[in-house]
Design a protein around this motif. Structure first.
Motif, short mmCIF file in Angstrom:
data_model
loop_
_atom_site.label_atom_id
_atom_site.label_comp_id
_atom_site.label_asym_id
_atom_site.label_seq_id
_atom_site.Cartn_x
_atom_site.Cartn_y
_atom_site.Cartn_z
N LYS A 59 8.45 40.08 -16.64
CA LYS A 59 7.74 41.19 -17.28
C LYS A 59 7.39 42.34 -16.35
O LYS A 59 6.86 43.36 -16.80
CB LYS A 59 6.47 40.66 -17.95
N GLU A 60 7.66 42.19 -15.07
CA GLU A 60 7.37 43.29 -14.14
C GLU A 60 8.34 44.46 -14.38
O GLU A 60 9.51 44.25 -14.72
CB GLU A 60 7.51 42.82 -12.70
N ARG A 61 7.83 45.67 -14.22
CA ARG A 61 8.65 46.87 -14.39
C ARG A 61 8.34 47.87 -13.27
O ARG A 61 7.19 48.06 -12.90
CB ARG A 61 8.38 47.52 -15.76
N PRO A 62 9.37 48.55 -12.74
CA PRO A 62 9.14 49.43 -11.59
C PRO A 62 8.26 50.63 -11.89
O PRO A 62 7.56 51.12 -11.01
CB PRO A 62 10.57 49.89 -11.23
N TRP A 63 8.25 51.09 -13.13
CA TRP A 63 7.42 52.25 -13.47
C TRP A 63 5.93 51.90 -13.60
O TRP A 63 5.10 52.80 -13.73
CB TRP A 63 7.92 52.90 -14.75
N LYS A 64 5.60 50.62 -13.56
CA LYS A 64 4.20 50.22 -13.62
C LYS A 64 3.58 50.09 -12.23
O LYS A 64 2.39 49.85 -12.11
CB LYS A 64 4.08 48.88 -14.36
N LYS A 65 4.40 50.29 -11.20
CA LYS A 65 3.89 50.20 -9.84
C LYS A 65 3.04 51.43 -9.54
O LYS A 65 3.32 52.54 -9.98
CB LYS A 65 5.05 50.15 -8.83
N ARG A 66 1.98 51.24 -8.77
CA ARG A 66 1.10 52.34 -8.42
C ARG A 66 1.13 52.58 -6.91
O ARG A 66 1.28 51.65 -6.15
CB ARG A 66 -0.35 52.02 -8.85
N PHE A 82 16.98 49.61 -19.03
CA PHE A 82 16.47 48.67 -18.04
C PHE A 82 16.40 47.26 -18.64
O PHE A 82 16.78 46.27 -17.98
CB PHE A 82 15.08 49.11 -17.57
N PHE A 83 15.94 47.15 -19.88
CA PHE A 83 15.86 45.85 -20.56
C PHE A 83 17.25 45.22 -20.70
O PHE A 83 17.43 44.02 -20.45
CB PHE A 83 15.23 46.04 -21.94
N ILE A 84 18.23 46.04 -21.07
CA ILE A 84 19.61 45.54 -21.21
C ILE A 84 20.15 45.06 -19.87
O ILE A 84 20.81 44.01 -19.78
CB ILE A 84 20.52 46.64 -21.80
N MET A 85 19.84 45.80 -18.82
CA MET A 85 20.30 45.39 -17.48
C MET A 85 19.64 44.08 -17.04
O MET A 85 20.27 43.23 -16.42
CB MET A 85 20.01 46.50 -16.46
N ALA A 86 18.36 43.92 -17.38
CA ALA A 86 17.66 42.68 -17.06
C ALA A 86 18.32 41.50 -17.77
O ALA A 86 18.52 40.43 -17.18
CB ALA A 86 16.19 42.79 -17.43
N LYS A 87 18.67 41.71 -19.03
CA LYS A 87 19.35 40.65 -19.79
C LYS A 87 20.70 40.32 -19.15
O LYS A 87 21.10 39.15 -19.09
CB LYS A 87 19.56 41.12 -21.23
N GLN A 139 19.31 38.35 -7.13
CA GLN A 139 18.20 38.05 -6.23
C GLN A 139 17.27 39.26 -6.09
O GLN A 139 16.04 39.12 -6.08
CB GLN A 139 18.75 37.66 -4.85
N TYR A 140 17.85 40.44 -6.01
CA TYR A 140 17.09 41.69 -5.90
C TYR A 140 16.16 41.85 -7.10
O TYR A 140 14.97 42.14 -6.96
CB TYR A 140 18.07 42.87 -5.81
N TRP A 141 16.69 41.64 -8.30
CA TRP A 141 15.91 41.77 -9.53
C TRP A 141 14.86 40.65 -9.63
O TRP A 141 13.73 40.87 -10.05
CB TRP A 141 16.84 41.73 -10.74
N GLU A 142 15.27 39.45 -9.23
CA GLU A 142 14.38 38.30 -9.32
C GLU A 142 13.18 38.45 -8.39
O GLU A 142 12.03 38.18 -8.78
CB GLU A 142 15.16 37.02 -8.97
N GLU A 143 13.40 38.91 -7.18
CA GLU A 143 12.32 39.08 -6.19
C GLU A 143 11.27 40.07 -6.67
O GLU A 143 10.09 39.96 -6.31
CB GLU A 143 12.91 39.54 -4.86
N ARG A 144 11.68 41.04 -7.48
CA ARG A 144 10.77 42.06 -7.96
C ARG A 144 10.13 41.72 -9.30
O ARG A 144 9.33 42.48 -9.84
CB ARG A 144 11.51 43.40 -8.05
N GLY A 145 10.50 40.56 -9.83
CA GLY A 145 9.93 40.11 -11.08
C GLY A 145 10.49 40.82 -12.29
O GLY A 145 9.98 40.70 -13.41
N TRP A 146 11.58 41.57 -12.11
CA TRP A 146 12.13 42.35 -13.21
C TRP A 146 12.86 41.50 -14.24
O TRP A 146 13.10 41.96 -15.37
CB TRP A 146 13.10 43.40 -12.67
N LEU A 147 13.20 40.28 -13.89
CA LEU A 147 13.83 39.40 -14.88
C LEU A 147 12.77 38.83 -15.82
O LEU A 147 13.11 38.22 -16.84
CB LEU A 147 14.57 38.26 -14.17
#
Length: 233
Positions: free
Chosen positions: A226-233, A197-202, A216-224
């Motif tokens: 420090k946000e990460r999808p596995w931290k969502k509750r 996931f980190f490599i894909m963000a880079k 845009q998809y990654w940017e909107e979710r904050g993944w570029l």
């Protein structure tokens, strides 16, 4: 536990029966949703890339969405496919191809990072492991954090032909596998998934996208950041 099963065949053979054995040990009948391929999605990906720009533009969006909605609602996914020429069935492979935007290099879904999954395959002789490998690879790149597999040589062309001692062994194996899944309430994302996931963000930060829509998809979710999808509750 809600379970969605994706069967890579229309008939109810050995692979199907083993998958149901596992599902029935973990959930009641009304908690299990099943799909049969190709009956429920009888299409091959055409490589038109319409889904990259807008998922609803896939020619088979409506049929595919019924399955993915059920997957999203499930706690666990079970994929069953017999060995076809040292690989998964064509209908299972077609389904995986139609899901390629779910891969981490593209537009992975947050909910995939919370799922548990089992991949089951049988063969009359050798080859079950080869069929499993292809499906497991897709699940990993979708972000599924907890994946277990089961492959076995049943020495028969159908479930009725499987010897009784082998059926007893399979049932015991499914009991063990069911206990492992029941023990895991919310699976943790492993270091390998985090690294990919980190490599894909880079990559997305550097502009290595298939389309600007992906960044845009990654940017909107904050993944570029420090946000990460596995931290969502």
């Amino acid at each position: 536990m809600k379970i969605t099963m994706i069967h890579g065949q229309n008939h109810k053979g050995s692979t199907y029966h083993i998958g149901r054995l596992l599902a029935d040990k973990l959930a009641s009948e009304d908690e299990i949703t099943e799909f049969f391929l190709p009956r429920d999605l009888n299409h091959f990906c055409m490589g038109c890339y319409q889904c990259i720009e807008d998922g609803t533009k896939c020619p088979y969006y409506t049929e595919k969405q019924i399955i993915t909605d059920a997957m999203e609602k499930a706690d666990m996914l079970i994929f069953t496919t017999p060995n076809y020429c040292m690989g998964p069935s064509a209908s299972m492979k077609a389904f995986l191809d139609l899901m390629f935007t779910y891969w981490m290099p593209h537009c992975p879904r947050e909910w995939m990072f919370t799922k548990k999954a089992a991949v089951i395959s049988t063969a009359a002789g050798a080859g079950a492991k080869h069929a499993i490998k292809n499906v497991k690879k897709s699940l990993f790149y979708w972000g599924v954090p907890y994946i277990k597999s089961y492959g076995i040589n049943v020495q028969a062309s159908n479930w009725a032909g499987v010897k009784e001692d082998k059926k007893i062994k399979i049932d015991k194996d499914m009991n063990k596998l069911a206990r492992r899944f029941a023990h895991i309430e919310r699976p943790r994302v492993c270091i390998k998934t985090k690294l990919v996931f980190f490599i894909m963000a880079k990559m997305h930060k550097a502009g290595g996208d298939t389309s600007p829509v992906e960044r845009q998809y990654w940017e909107e979710r904050g993944w570029l950041n420090k946000e990460r999808p596995w931290k969502k509750r």
